[in-house]
Scaffold this motif. Structure first.
Motif, PDB file in Angstrom:
ATOM      1  N   ASN A  36       0.827  -1.211   0.000  1.00 19.64           N
ATOM      2  CA  ASN A  36       0.000   0.000   0.000  1.00 19.64           C
ATOM      3  C   ASN A  36       0.860   1.259   0.000  1.00 19.64           C
ATOM      4  N   LYS A  37       1.943   1.238   0.776  1.00 15.45           N
ATOM      5  CA  LYS A  37       2.828   2.404   0.839  1.00 15.45           C
ATOM      6  C   LYS A  37       3.519   2.639  -0.499  1.00 15.45           C
ATOM      7  N   LEU A  38       4.024   1.575  -1.108  1.00 12.59           N
ATOM      8  CA  LEU A  38       4.668   1.722  -2.421  1.00 12.59           C
ATOM      9  C   LEU A  38       3.686   2.292  -3.446  1.00 12.59           C
ATOM     10  N   LEU A  39       2.475   1.767  -3.446  1.00 11.60           N
ATOM     11  CA  LEU A  39       1.478   2.249  -4.398  1.00 11.60           C
ATOM     12  C   LEU A  39       1.105   3.699  -4.117  1.00 11.60           C
ATOM     13  N   ALA A  40       0.971   4.050  -2.852  1.00  7.36           N
ATOM     14  CA  ALA A  40       0.628   5.433  -2.487  1.00  7.36           C
ATOM     15  C   ALA A  40       1.740   6.395  -2.878  1.00  7.36           C
ATOM     16  N   ASP A  41       2.986   5.935  -2.735  1.00  6.57           N
ATOM     17  CA  ASP A  41       4.139   6.782  -3.091  1.00  6.57           C
ATOM     18  C   ASP A  41       4.475   6.709  -4.583  1.00  6.57           C
ATOM     19  N   GLN A  42       3.672   5.981  -5.339  1.00  4.80           N
ATOM     20  CA  GLN A  42       3.840   5.813  -6.786  1.00  4.80           C
ATOM     21  C   GLN A  42       5.205   5.229  -7.150  1.00  4.80           C
ATOM     22  N   ILE A  43       5.658   4.293  -6.336  1.00  8.67           N
ATOM     23  CA  ILE A  43       6.898   3.566  -6.621  1.00  8.67           C
ATOM     24  C   ILE A  43       6.491   2.303  -7.370  1.00  8.67           C
ATOM     25  N   CYS A  44       6.757   2.271  -8.643  1.00  7.88           N
ATOM     26  CA  CYS A  44       6.286   1.193  -9.517  1.00  7.88           C
ATOM     27  C   CYS A  44       7.384   0.174  -9.810  1.00  7.88           C
ATOM     28  N   ASP A  45       8.123  -0.205  -8.810  1.00  7.30           N
ATOM     29  CA  ASP A  45       9.188  -1.195  -8.959  1.00  7.30           C
ATOM     30  C   ASP A  45       8.531  -2.579  -9.020  1.00  7.30           C
ATOM     31  N   PHE A 113      -4.661 -15.236  -7.039  1.00  6.61           N
ATOM     32  CA  PHE A 113      -4.628 -14.072  -6.154  1.00  6.61           C
ATOM     33  C   PHE A 113      -3.408 -13.203  -6.458  1.00  6.61           C
ATOM     34  N   ARG A 114      -2.264 -13.826  -6.672  1.00  3.55           N
ATOM     35  CA  ARG A 114      -1.043 -13.089  -7.012  1.00  3.55           C
ATOM     36  C   ARG A 114      -1.254 -12.285  -8.298  1.00  3.55           C
ATOM     37  N   LYS A 115      -1.861 -12.916  -9.297  1.00  4.92           N
ATOM     38  CA  LYS A 115      -2.130 -12.247 -10.575  1.00  4.92           C
ATOM     39  C   LYS A 115      -3.129 -11.103 -10.379  1.00  4.92           C
ATOM     40  N   LEU A 116      -4.159 -11.328  -9.583  1.00  3.53           N
ATOM     41  CA  LEU A 116      -5.143 -10.278  -9.318  1.00  3.53           C
ATOM     42  C   LEU A 116      -4.488  -9.069  -8.667  1.00  3.53           C
ATOM     43  N   LEU A 117      -3.629  -9.315  -7.677  1.00  6.59           N
ATOM     44  CA  LEU A 117      -2.940  -8.204  -7.017  1.00  6.59           C
ATOM     45  C   LEU A 117      -2.121  -7.395  -8.021  1.00  6.59           C
ATOM     46  N   LYS A 118      -1.417  -8.090  -8.907  1.00  5.56           N
ATOM     47  CA  LYS A 118      -0.606  -7.392  -9.914  1.00  5.56           C
ATOM     48  C   LYS A 118      -1.489  -6.602 -10.867  1.00  5.56           C
ATOM     49  N   ASP A 119      -2.569  -7.236 -11.333  1.00  7.85           N
ATOM     50  CA  ASP A 119      -3.459  -6.578 -12.287  1.00  7.85           C
ATOM     51  C   ASP A 119      -4.187  -5.381 -11.686  1.00  7.85           C
ATOM     52  N   MET A 120      -4.373  -5.379 -10.383  1.00 13.22           N
ATOM     53  CA  MET A 120      -5.168  -4.339  -9.733  1.00 13.22           C
ATOM     54  C   MET A 120      -4.324  -3.284  -9.004  1.00 13.22           C
ATOM     55  N   ARG A 121      -3.066  -3.185  -9.358  1.00 17.34           N
ATOM     56  CA  ARG A 121      -2.206  -2.193  -8.701  1.00 17.34           C
ATOM     57  C   ARG A 121      -2.731  -0.772  -8.886  1.00 17.34           C
TER      58      ARG A 121
END
Length: 189
Positions: A36-45, A113-121
């Motif tokens: 959540n923090k990476l996504l909020a900080d827009q770190i797309c690593d 679930f892993r794929k869903l998490l990636k697809d829904m970033r």
């Protein structure tokens, strides 16, 4: 209480049967917060996010499986309980992973679930939180005598259902050779 409190209650019951459940829950929560923090900080690593999503999938499916197993045991104990002072409850879990585990092998559920998490970033980044996973599942309780969901029952009926669930869980633990000590302070109040 709300869904968060019901999840905490349910997970306390699970820890009685699976002491490692708390460790898995903490690992899942830590990976969830970091993602959540990476996504909020827009770190797309991608590598970093994929590693966190791997942890979330692994621990999340294990959490869901442990919850389903405990619930199956609890259903049996509730069904076997003699009719008494506390109404009979029917319990269920509402959750994406828990539902998937009914029909699919855990390894397939983990992969999806892993794929869903990636697809829904992008969606999760916009929402500020992950919208899918075991942290969103809910404990559902139904008053069997009245054929009504617990949330539609009176406060007194809800408390009686809760006590019946706690007592059924205590009987299960005692049958496993680990009788709990229950401290009930003004339980009739």
């Amino acid at each position: 209480d709300g869904a968060r409190e019901r999840r905490r209650f349910r997970d306390r019951l699970v820890r009685g049967f699976d002491p490692v459940h708390g460790t898995r829950a903490n690992a899942y929560d830590r990976a969830l917060r970091e993602r959540n923090k990476l996504l909020a900080d827009q770190i797309c690593d991608d590598a970093w996010l994929s590693g966190l999503e791997e942890q979330m999938a692994e621990h999340g499916v294990a959490l869901a499986a442990a919850r389903r197993e405990m619930l199956a045991r609890l259903r049996g104990a509730l069904a076997a309980a003699a009719e008494g002072a506390f109404p009979r409850a029917e319990v269920a879990i509402e959750g994406m992973l828990e539902a998937a585990l009914e029909t699919e092998p855990a390894v397939d559920v983990e992969d999806r679930f892993r794929k869903l998490l990636k697809d829904m970033r992008a969606r999760d980044a916009g929402a500020g939180r992950a919208l899918d996973g075991p942290h969103r599942s809910d404990l559902l309780v139904r008053h069997m005598g009245k054929d009504r969901e617990a949330r539609q029952c009176s406060t007194g009926e809800q408390k009686a259902l809760l006590i019946g669930i706690v007592l059924a869980n205590a009987r299960l633990m005692a049958a496993m050779g680990r009788p709990p000590v229950l401290l009930l302070d003004e339980v009739a109040a």
